[in-house]
Design a protein around this motif. Structure first.
Motif: not given
Length: 121
Positions: A18, A22, A25-26, A32, A35, A43, A47
């Protein structure tokens, strides 16, 4: 390896996968994740998934009802990103190692929860 460490190792695997997701993604490194997914932004969801898995590790995956609930929730949250629905995802050929590893980790955690329950009986 002591069987008590198996769910801890599996939770660590979910956390690593994970965190990498993440980071992808960023950084917007393909492949990826999107969003936004139907239930939330990815995100915040990832988290929470990382936080719950880490909490389960710290409490102890099979330690009382709190550890077991945290472990079960960690599995459910991880399966949002890595569950069986990913087999029909167009990106599956690019993400299959993470999907398979996460599913093995999830099965390991669930198996340990089942075993700890049946060991009491």
């Amino acid at each position: 390896m002591n069987e008590d460490k198996h769910p801890v190792a599996a939770l660590a695997m979910l956390i690593v996968l994970q965190v990498i997701m993440l980071a992808a993604l960023f950084a917007k490194v393909p492949p990826h994740p999107p969003t936004v997914i139907p239930i939330s932004g990815i995100g915040p969801l990832v988290g929470v998934s990382i936080g719950v898995a880490l909490a389960a590790m710290l409490v102890g995956p099979n330690e009382g009802w709190v550890g077991k609930v945290l472990s079960g929730v960690a599995v459910l949250l991880a399966l949002i990103s890595y569950g069986p629905q990913k087999y029909i995802d167009p990106q599956f050929p690019l993400i299959w190692p993470a999907v398979v590893a996460a599913q093995i980790a999830a099965i390991t955690i669930l198996w340990s929860l089942f075993r700890s329950k049946s060991a009491r009986a």
